[in-house]
Design an enzyme around this catalytic site. Structure first.
Site, PDB file in Angstrom:
ATOM      1  N   SER A 135      -1.320  -9.140 -16.105  1.00  0.00           N
ATOM      2  CA  SER A 135      -2.445  -8.524 -15.415  1.00  0.00           C
ATOM      3  C   SER A 135      -1.888  -7.603 -14.326  1.00  0.00           C
ATOM      4  CB  SER A 135      -3.312  -9.630 -14.803  1.00  0.00           C
ATOM      5  OG  SER A 135      -4.293  -9.098 -13.956  1.00  0.00           O
ATOM      6  N   LYS A 161      -3.308  -6.122 -19.281  1.00  0.00           N
ATOM      7  CA  LYS A 161      -4.629  -6.050 -18.636  1.00  0.00           C
ATOM      8  C   LYS A 161      -4.499  -5.175 -17.404  1.00  0.00           C
ATOM      9  CE  LYS A 161      -7.101  -9.519 -15.900  1.00  0.00           C
ATOM     10  NZ  LYS A 161      -7.594 -10.915 -15.942  1.00  0.00           N
ATOM     11  N   LYS A 163      -6.426  -3.711 -13.988  1.00  0.00           N
ATOM     12  CA  LYS A 163      -7.534  -3.861 -13.050  1.00  0.00           C
ATOM     13  C   LYS A 163      -8.133  -2.490 -12.792  1.00  0.00           C
ATOM     14  CE  LYS A 163      -7.222  -8.292 -12.031  1.00  0.00           C
ATOM     15  NZ  LYS A 163      -8.343  -9.244 -12.199  1.00  0.00           N
ATOM     16  N   ASP A 188     -10.137  -5.194 -16.498  1.00  0.00           N
ATOM     17  CA  ASP A 188     -10.847  -6.223 -15.733  1.00  0.00           C
ATOM     18  C   ASP A 188     -11.421  -5.573 -14.472  1.00  0.00           C
ATOM     19  OD1 ASP A 188     -11.836  -8.471 -14.482  1.00  0.00           O
ATOM     20  OD2 ASP A 188      -9.921  -9.537 -14.355  1.00  0.00           O
ATOM     21  N   GLU A 213     -13.373  -7.140 -19.250  1.00  0.00           N
ATOM     22  CA  GLU A 213     -13.574  -8.397 -18.519  1.00  0.00           C
ATOM     23  C   GLU A 213     -14.478  -8.212 -17.308  1.00  0.00           C
ATOM     24  OE1 GLU A 213      -9.875 -10.410 -17.747  1.00  0.00           O
ATOM     25  OE2 GLU A 213     -10.748 -11.807 -16.327  1.00  0.00           O
ATOM     26  N   ASP A 238     -15.553 -13.865 -16.999  1.00  0.00           N
ATOM     27  CA  ASP A 238     -14.641 -14.638 -16.162  1.00  0.00           C
ATOM     28  C   ASP A 238     -15.486 -15.279 -15.050  1.00  0.00           C
ATOM     29  OD1 ASP A 238     -12.813 -15.493 -14.224  1.00  0.00           O
ATOM     30  OD2 ASP A 238     -11.616 -13.681 -14.185  1.00  0.00           O
ATOM     31  N   LYS A 262     -10.459 -20.464 -16.962  1.00  0.00           N
ATOM     32  CA  LYS A 262      -9.543 -20.880 -15.904  1.00  0.00           C
ATOM     33  C   LYS A 262      -9.976 -22.285 -15.520  1.00  0.00           C
ATOM     34  CE  LYS A 262      -9.142 -16.190 -14.018  1.00  0.00           C
ATOM     35  NZ  LYS A 262      -9.484 -15.276 -12.907  1.00  0.00           N
ATOM     36  N   GLY A 290      -5.535 -16.459 -15.186  1.00  0.00           N
ATOM     37  CA  GLY A 290      -4.602 -16.886 -14.150  1.00  0.00           C
ATOM     38  C   GLY A 290      -5.167 -16.587 -12.776  1.00  0.00           C
TER      39      GLY A 290
HETATM   40  O1  OSB Z   1      -9.881 -11.716 -12.370  1.00  0.00           O
HETATM   41  O2  OSB Z   1      -8.450 -12.633 -13.614  1.00  0.00           O
HETATM   42  C1  OSB Z   1      -8.809 -12.274 -12.491  1.00  0.00           C
HETATM   43  C2  OSB Z   1      -6.001 -12.872  -9.939  1.00  0.00           C
HETATM   44  C3  OSB Z   1      -6.722 -13.317  -8.868  1.00  0.00           C
HETATM   45  C4  OSB Z   1      -8.101 -13.375  -8.966  1.00  0.00           C
HETATM   46  C5  OSB Z   1      -8.752 -13.000 -10.145  1.00  0.00           C
HETATM   47  C6  OSB Z   1      -8.011 -12.567 -11.237  1.00  0.00           C
HETATM   48  C7  OSB Z   1      -6.624 -12.476 -11.115  1.00  0.00           C
HETATM   49  C8  OSB Z   1      -5.754 -11.968 -12.166  1.00  0.00           C
HETATM   50  C9  OSB Z   1      -4.302 -12.396 -12.116  1.00  0.00           C
HETATM   51  O3  OSB Z   1      -6.093 -11.183 -13.008  1.00  0.00           O
HETATM   52  C10 OSB Z   1      -3.858 -13.105 -13.325  1.00  0.00           C
HETATM   53  C11 OSB Z   1      -2.510 -13.773 -13.123  1.00  0.00           C
HETATM   54  O4  OSB Z   1      -2.448 -14.857 -12.508  1.00  0.00           O
HETATM   55  O5  OSB Z   1      -1.527 -13.204 -13.577  1.00  0.00           O
HETATM   56 MG    MG Z   2     -10.820 -11.637 -14.254  1.00  0.00          MG
END
Ligand code: OSB
Ligand code: MG
Length: 368
Positions: A135, A161, A163, A188, A213, A238, A262, A290
């Site tokens: 991510s 992924k 952001k 995401d 996402e 999510d 999660k 994660g």
């Molecule tokens: O939206 O998936 C998410 C990290 C912190 C809060 C929300 C998210 C995330 C990540 C990180 O996308 C995923 C990772 O731990 O590598």
């Molecule tokens: Mg997410």
């Protein structure tokens, strides 16, 4: 399983790289680690709360409060029939799934150790290695993002992924897609859009993304259903999914075709397994998300991701992607887009007790 003692610790860990999502960024994690003691064994877990109430209303401070004032006093001294029974004394305690999951997940580790089997096996895992992705946070420029993607593709990650937020979306993703025409890409948004952004959302629908996402609000399953009806790209929820009831509602309304599970967000591994079962029955895929965990939380995630319905790569990256030095031995690594599922008893990796003790800035102990 008799819980004789519990120790909760706060352990600060600095991310190697600043991680930015649509709601804000972070560099320093305040990791909460729980150790349950009983039956001559230990059970370890990590509470995945964020530092601020942005991804969820829970924070390091609320979790500390709920754990130390309610959950741990209720759990210690009791003989529970299993991990799912640990929190039976506090059925009235509403919400706070991450704090609850922390206790439940340490219970699962201990239960697996009692049986002398891996957490993966205890949960019903079927895979010896799981496909993993990475991510990538919002970068300073598109060029920086392209660089990052290239690096992770080289490292073999099975899915990338990215952001996004309004203004850092369509054009940016189009450039990545152009440079990486066959890579599994997904976006995401962490709830950064509204249905009124439909033109932008439709433009991203043209980019062949594996999934989109959580584009809309964290509490708006209905609008996600309206959006999914207008997009070819599968929506993955999510933030919207906290329980198997939420998952059923989302499926009934057609709000998503994929769920990011999660365990912390859904109140623990038992709840994660229930959501997984509903999705398998609906023939829809899930994957393990994660929360920028240390190796302790990652170990739980890898075990969960070994269940049969976790067919898509998870946000379970190598220890080295997050930390200069992880707090477990061995660290987690990625080979050919996969991570090995530990086979030792329980979480199957050894917490680095000495270093954890050294790093601890706050500690609460229950029991003798
Ligand atoms: O939206 O998936 C998410 C990290 C912190 C809060 C929300 C998210 C995330 C990540 C990180 O996308 C995923 C990772 O731990 O590598
Ligand atoms: Mg997410």
């Amino acid at each position: 399983m008799k819980i004789e003692r519990a120790v909760l610790r706060e352990v600060p860990l600095r991310l190697k790289e600043y991680f930015e999502i649509s709601s804000g960024g972070k560099q320093d994690r305040r990791i909460l680690l729980l150790t349950l003691h009983g039956e001559g064994l230990e059970g370890w877990s990590e509470c995945v709360v964020g530092e601020e109430p942005s991804y969820s209303y829970e924070t390091t401070e609320t979790a500390w409060h709920i754990l130390t004032d309610y959950l741990l006093p209720a759990v210690v001294g009791r003989d529970a029939s299993g991990p799912e029974d640990l929190l039976a004394p506090v059925p009235w305690l509403r919400g706070h799934p991450m704090a609850k999951a922390c206790v439940e997940m340490a219970g699962w580790d201990m239960a697996a150790r009692m049986d002398g089997i891996s957490l993966s096996k205890k949960l019903g895992g079927v895979r010896g290695r799981v496909p993993v992705g990475v991510s990538i946070g919002i970068q300073k420029s598109d060029a920086a993002l392209l660089d990052k993607v290239a690096g992770y593709v080289d490292e073999g990650y099975a899915r990338i992924k990215i952001k996004i937020k309004p203004g850092r979306d369509v054009e940016m993703l189009a450039r990545v897609r152009e440079a990486f025409p066959v890579t599994l890409l997904m976006a995401d948004a962490n709830s950064a859009y509204r249905l009124s952004d439909i033109d932008r959302l439709k433009a991203m629908d043209e980019l062949g993304l594996t999934m989109f996402e959580q584009p809309l609000a964290y509490d708006d399953i209905r609008d996600h259903a309206r959006l999914q009806a207008q997009l070819d790209t599968p929506i993955c929820l999510d933030e919207s999914i906290h329980s198997v009831q939420d998952a059923r509602l989302a499926l009934e309304l057609g709000a998503c075709r994929i769920i990011n599970i999660k365990p912390g967000r859904v109140g623990g591994l038992a709840s994660a397994k229930r959501i997984h079962a509903v999705m398998v029955a609906a023939r829809l895929p899930v994957w393990c998300g994660g929360m920028l965990e240390s190796g302790i939380g990652r170990a739980h995630n890898v075990a969960l991701a070994s269940l049969p319905g976790f067919t898509l790569p998870g946000d379970i990256s190598a220890s080295q992607r997050y930390w200069e030095q992880d707090i477990v031995d061995p660290e987690f690594t990625v080979h050919e887009g996969h991570m090995k599922v530990p086979t030792g008893a329980g979480i199957g990796v050894e917490p680095d007790r000495e270093r954890i003790e050294e790093l601890t800035v706050r500690r609460a102990a229950f029991g003798d």
